[in-house]
Design a protein around this motif. Sequence first.
Motif, short mmCIF file in Angstrom:
data_model
loop_
_atom_site.label_atom_id
_atom_site.label_comp_id
_atom_site.label_asym_id
_atom_site.label_seq_id
_atom_site.Cartn_x
_atom_site.Cartn_y
_atom_site.Cartn_z
N ILE A 83 24.20 25.20 11.01
CA ILE A 83 24.98 25.11 12.25
C ILE A 83 26.29 25.86 12.03
O ILE A 83 26.91 25.77 10.96
N THR A 84 26.66 26.62 13.02
CA THR A 84 27.91 27.37 12.94
C THR A 84 29.01 26.57 13.63
O THR A 84 28.75 25.59 14.32
N LYS A 85 30.22 27.01 13.43
CA LYS A 85 31.36 26.31 14.02
C LYS A 85 31.32 26.35 15.55
O LYS A 85 31.90 25.49 16.21
N LYS A 98 29.01 34.31 11.90
CA LYS A 98 29.28 34.20 10.46
C LYS A 98 30.04 32.94 10.07
O LYS A 98 30.26 32.71 8.89
N ASP A 99 30.45 32.13 11.03
CA ASP A 99 31.25 30.95 10.74
C ASP A 99 30.35 29.73 10.52
O ASP A 99 30.20 28.87 11.39
N LEU A 140 33.63 28.64 0.99
CA LEU A 140 33.39 27.71 -0.11
C LEU A 140 33.37 26.25 0.34
O LEU A 140 33.00 25.38 -0.44
N ASP A 141 33.72 26.01 1.60
CA ASP A 141 33.71 24.62 2.08
C ASP A 141 32.50 24.30 2.94
O ASP A 141 32.43 23.24 3.58
N ILE A 142 31.51 25.17 2.96
CA ILE A 142 30.29 24.91 3.73
C ILE A 142 29.59 23.69 3.17
O ILE A 142 29.42 23.55 1.97
#
Length: 133
Positions: free
Chosen positions: A31-33, A68-69, A101-103
């Motif tokens: 899921i993207t932002k 890409k988010d 890095l926080d995904i």
Amino acid sequence: MENKQLLEIAEQAKENAYVPYSNFHVGAALITKSGKVYTGCNIECASYGGTNCAERTAIFKAVSEGDKDIEAIAIASDNSSKNEITAPCGICRQVIAEFALDIKIILGYSKGDIKEFKIKDLLPHSFTGNDLI
């Protein structure tokens, strides 16, 4: 979206896996932002180097659509129904880390235990674009 819901979507995606050699199905849902969900499955090739993992399939679909988010990615495999997790391989970890890095990495089974990690915890001291500067 709750982790369980994203994992359910990953479980559905694994049904599309093309795995004539390993017979090990993996599905991913990210899921993207913006709230959009992209799915992927593993796709094998007789020339093993041409094989693509579910996680990268989902990521490549999102990026190819200009999204890409990435906020989170859930991974389900044939092990999931045994309530065992399947973590992303090293190449997939590197590709996930490329985008942040926080995904959140969501592993488990929607009807069982669900574990959550950050990619920075699964790939400490990662190599990123900042290392190229």
